[in-house]
Design a protein around this motif. Sequence first.
Motif, PDB file in Angstrom:
ATOM      1  N   MET A 108       0.852  -1.169   0.000  1.00 28.45           N
ATOM      2  CA  MET A 108       0.000   0.000   0.000  1.00 28.45           C
ATOM      3  C   MET A 108       0.897   1.231   0.000  1.00 28.45           C
ATOM      4  O   MET A 108       1.897   1.284   0.708  1.00 28.45           O
ATOM      5  CB  MET A 108      -0.890  -0.031   1.252  1.00 28.45           C
ATOM      6  CG  MET A 108      -1.825   1.129   1.374  1.00 28.45           C
ATOM      7  SD  MET A 108      -2.974   0.856   2.740  1.00 28.45           S
ATOM      8  CE  MET A 108      -4.278   1.905   2.198  1.00 28.45           C
ATOM      9  N   ASN A 109       0.523   2.215  -0.784  1.00 30.68           N
ATOM     10  CA  ASN A 109       1.272   3.465  -0.813  1.00 30.68           C
ATOM     11  C   ASN A 109       0.911   4.300   0.404  1.00 30.68           C
ATOM     12  O   ASN A 109      -0.238   4.301   0.845  1.00 30.68           O
ATOM     13  CB  ASN A 109       0.958   4.261  -2.086  1.00 30.68           C
ATOM     14  CG  ASN A 109       1.520   3.577  -3.316  1.00 30.68           C
ATOM     15  OD1 ASN A 109       2.588   2.979  -3.278  1.00 30.68           O
ATOM     16  ND2 ASN A 109       0.793   3.659  -4.403  1.00 30.68           N
ATOM     17  N   PRO A 110       1.887   5.047   0.953  1.00 32.23           N
ATOM     18  CA  PRO A 110       1.605   5.894   2.114  1.00 32.23           C
ATOM     19  C   PRO A 110       0.502   6.909   1.814  1.00 32.23           C
ATOM     20  O   PRO A 110       0.401   7.443   0.712  1.00 32.23           O
ATOM     21  CB  PRO A 110       2.933   6.606   2.365  1.00 32.23           C
ATOM     22  CG  PRO A 110       3.967   5.734   1.742  1.00 32.23           C
ATOM     23  CD  PRO A 110       3.293   5.084   0.564  1.00 32.23           C
ATOM     24  N   LEU A 111      -0.338   7.137   2.812  1.00 31.67           N
ATOM     25  CA  LEU A 111      -1.425   8.096   2.703  1.00 31.67           C
ATOM     26  C   LEU A 111      -1.200   9.223   3.705  1.00 31.67           C
ATOM     27  O   LEU A 111      -0.641   9.008   4.777  1.00 31.67           O
ATOM     28  CB  LEU A 111      -2.770   7.424   2.996  1.00 31.67           C
ATOM     29  CG  LEU A 111      -3.182   6.274   2.082  1.00 31.67           C
ATOM     30  CD1 LEU A 111      -4.415   5.571   2.633  1.00 31.67           C
ATOM     31  CD2 LEU A 111      -3.443   6.780   0.683  1.00 31.67           C
ATOM     32  N   ARG A 118      -8.774  11.223   5.718  1.00 31.50           N
ATOM     33  CA  ARG A 118     -10.024  11.857   6.155  1.00 31.50           C
ATOM     34  C   ARG A 118     -10.994  12.058   4.992  1.00 31.50           C
ATOM     35  O   ARG A 118     -12.201  11.928   5.162  1.00 31.50           O
ATOM     36  CB  ARG A 118      -9.733  13.183   6.854  1.00 31.50           C
ATOM     37  CG  ARG A 118      -9.089  12.987   8.223  1.00 31.50           C
ATOM     38  CD  ARG A 118      -9.101  14.249   9.048  1.00 31.50           C
ATOM     39  NE  ARG A 118      -8.329  14.080  10.269  1.00 31.50           N
ATOM     40  CZ  ARG A 118      -8.775  13.491  11.377  1.00 31.50           C
ATOM     41  NH1 ARG A 118      -9.994  13.013  11.412  1.00 31.50           N
ATOM     42  NH2 ARG A 118      -8.004  13.391  12.442  1.00 31.50           N
ATOM     43  N   SER A 119     -10.484  12.352   3.815  1.00 35.99           N
ATOM     44  CA  SER A 119     -11.385  12.558   2.671  1.00 35.99           C
ATOM     45  C   SER A 119     -11.829  11.241   2.030  1.00 35.99           C
ATOM     46  O   SER A 119     -12.674  11.244   1.138  1.00 35.99           O
ATOM     47  CB  SER A 119     -10.726  13.458   1.632  1.00 35.99           C
ATOM     48  OG  SER A 119      -9.587  12.833   1.081  1.00 35.99           O
ATOM     49  N   SER A 120     -11.279  10.105   2.487  1.00 37.00           N
ATOM     50  CA  SER A 120     -11.612   8.812   1.878  1.00 37.00           C
ATOM     51  C   SER A 120     -12.877   8.175   2.438  1.00 37.00           C
ATOM     52  O   SER A 120     -13.434   7.277   1.810  1.00 37.00           O
ATOM     53  CB  SER A 120     -10.444   7.831   2.063  1.00 37.00           C
ATOM     54  OG  SER A 120     -10.351   7.369   3.399  1.00 37.00           O
ATOM     55  N   PHE A 121     -13.352   8.615   3.600  1.00 39.34           N
ATOM     56  CA  PHE A 121     -14.467   7.937   4.249  1.00 39.34           C
ATOM     57  C   PHE A 121     -15.760   8.084   3.458  1.00 39.34           C
ATOM     58  O   PHE A 121     -16.174   9.185   3.118  1.00 39.34           O
ATOM     59  CB  PHE A 121     -14.660   8.446   5.680  1.00 39.34           C
ATOM     60  CG  PHE A 121     -13.550   8.030   6.600  1.00 39.34           C
ATOM     61  CD1 PHE A 121     -13.415   6.704   6.976  1.00 39.34           C
ATOM     62  CD2 PHE A 121     -12.634   8.954   7.070  1.00 39.34           C
ATOM     63  CE1 PHE A 121     -12.381   6.307   7.803  1.00 39.34           C
ATOM     64  CE2 PHE A 121     -11.605   8.569   7.897  1.00 39.34           C
ATOM     65  CZ  PHE A 121     -11.475   7.241   8.272  1.00 39.34           C
ATOM     66  N   ASP A 180      -7.126   2.694  -7.529  1.00 44.14           N
ATOM     67  CA  ASP A 180      -6.146   3.745  -7.209  1.00 44.14           C
ATOM     68  C   ASP A 180      -6.709   4.884  -6.372  1.00 44.14           C
ATOM     69  O   ASP A 180      -6.101   5.944  -6.276  1.00 44.14           O
ATOM     70  CB  ASP A 180      -5.505   4.302  -8.481  1.00 44.14           C
ATOM     71  CG  ASP A 180      -4.693   3.254  -9.230  1.00 44.14           C
ATOM     72  OD1 ASP A 180      -4.063   2.419  -8.549  1.00 44.14           O
ATOM     73  OD2 ASP A 180      -4.703   3.270 -10.470  1.00 44.14           O
ATOM     74  N   VAL A 181      -7.875   4.712  -5.781  1.00 42.63           N
ATOM     75  CA  VAL A 181      -8.494   5.746  -4.947  1.00 42.63           C
ATOM     76  C   VAL A 181      -8.695   5.170  -3.545  1.00 42.63           C
ATOM     77  O   VAL A 181      -9.331   4.120  -3.392  1.00 42.63           O
ATOM     78  CB  VAL A 181      -9.847   6.203  -5.530  1.00 42.63           C
ATOM     79  CG1 VAL A 181     -10.513   7.235  -4.632  1.00 42.63           C
ATOM     80  CG2 VAL A 181      -9.671   6.742  -6.940  1.00 42.63           C
ATOM     81  N   VAL A 230     -15.436  -3.230   1.645  1.00 40.46           N
ATOM     82  CA  VAL A 230     -15.520  -1.760   1.581  1.00 40.46           C
ATOM     83  C   VAL A 230     -16.341  -1.327   0.379  1.00 40.46           C
ATOM     84  O   VAL A 230     -17.155  -0.401   0.465  1.00 40.46           O
ATOM     85  CB  VAL A 230     -14.124  -1.124   1.596  1.00 40.46           C
ATOM     86  CG1 VAL A 230     -14.199   0.381   1.362  1.00 40.46           C
ATOM     87  CG2 VAL A 230     -13.417  -1.411   2.918  1.00 40.46           C
ATOM     88  N   ALA A 231     -16.180  -1.995  -0.756  1.00 40.28           N
ATOM     89  CA  ALA A 231     -16.960  -1.644  -1.952  1.00 40.28           C
ATOM     90  C   ALA A 231     -18.454  -1.868  -1.714  1.00 40.28           C
ATOM     91  O   ALA A 231     -19.285  -1.157  -2.272  1.00 40.28           O
ATOM     92  CB  ALA A 231     -16.487  -2.467  -3.147  1.00 40.28           C
ATOM     93  N   ALA A 232     -18.803  -2.844  -0.870  1.00 42.73           N
ATOM     94  CA  ALA A 232     -20.215  -3.112  -0.583  1.00 42.73           C
ATOM     95  C   ALA A 232     -20.843  -2.029   0.286  1.00 42.73           C
ATOM     96  O   ALA A 232     -22.055  -1.904   0.340  1.00 42.73           O
ATOM     97  CB  ALA A 232     -20.372  -4.466   0.111  1.00 42.73           C
ATOM     98  N   ILE A 233     -20.025  -1.258   0.930  1.00 43.35           N
ATOM     99  CA  ILE A 233     -20.520  -0.166   1.791  1.00 43.35           C
ATOM    100  C   ILE A 233     -21.087   0.914   0.899  1.00 43.35           C
ATOM    101  O   ILE A 233     -22.070   1.519   1.111  1.00 43.35           O
ATOM    102  CB  ILE A 233     -19.402   0.401   2.695  1.00 43.35           C
ATOM    103  CG1 ILE A 233     -18.834  -0.667   3.620  1.00 43.35           C
ATOM    104  CG2 ILE A 233     -19.867   1.610   3.478  1.00 43.35           C
ATOM    105  CD1 ILE A 233     -19.751  -1.207   4.666  1.00 43.35           C
TER     106      ILE A 233
END
Length: 166
Positions: A1-4, A10-13, A58-59, A163-166
Amino acid sequence: MNPLTENEIRSSFVNASKREVAQASLPDLSALDWERLEYLGWRDSKRPLGYAVVVIDDVPRGIILRAAPPASALGGRRRSAICAWCEDPIETKDVSLYVAKRGGAAGRNGDTIGTLICTEFACSSNVRRKPTFTELGSDEPSAREEFIERRVAGVQSRSTKFVAAI
């Protein structure tokens, strides 16, 4: 995983209000071994919440999860269970039920989805542990590497699907 970064996390939720995102506790991002993570997962130290961020196309996509109360708090004893993400048959004592509200209108109407996940989100280390002879049926290093690669791919796939099912 690339560092975030904190802002990326915070903007990913996808299933949280602005207030929930602002109140989310974050782990020490500089202390993480990003190359050995299939997803970023952590627990809130003050509330019965967990957080998970996976990368889909990639997101980064993050979710907030509510942990079920431990069985001991309900007068029962904790039972062994297998994490639905890493499917590790050895680490079965530290698995909890996590429930996440769905994103969008469904979540605002109370629709949720749950699964069993390692309580401390240790899936990435669990899939990298040396497999037992019973699991592998061999002591060959190449077979061990292939087995671990399959397990890593499996946790990536299962966590992403949830996560995609959310």
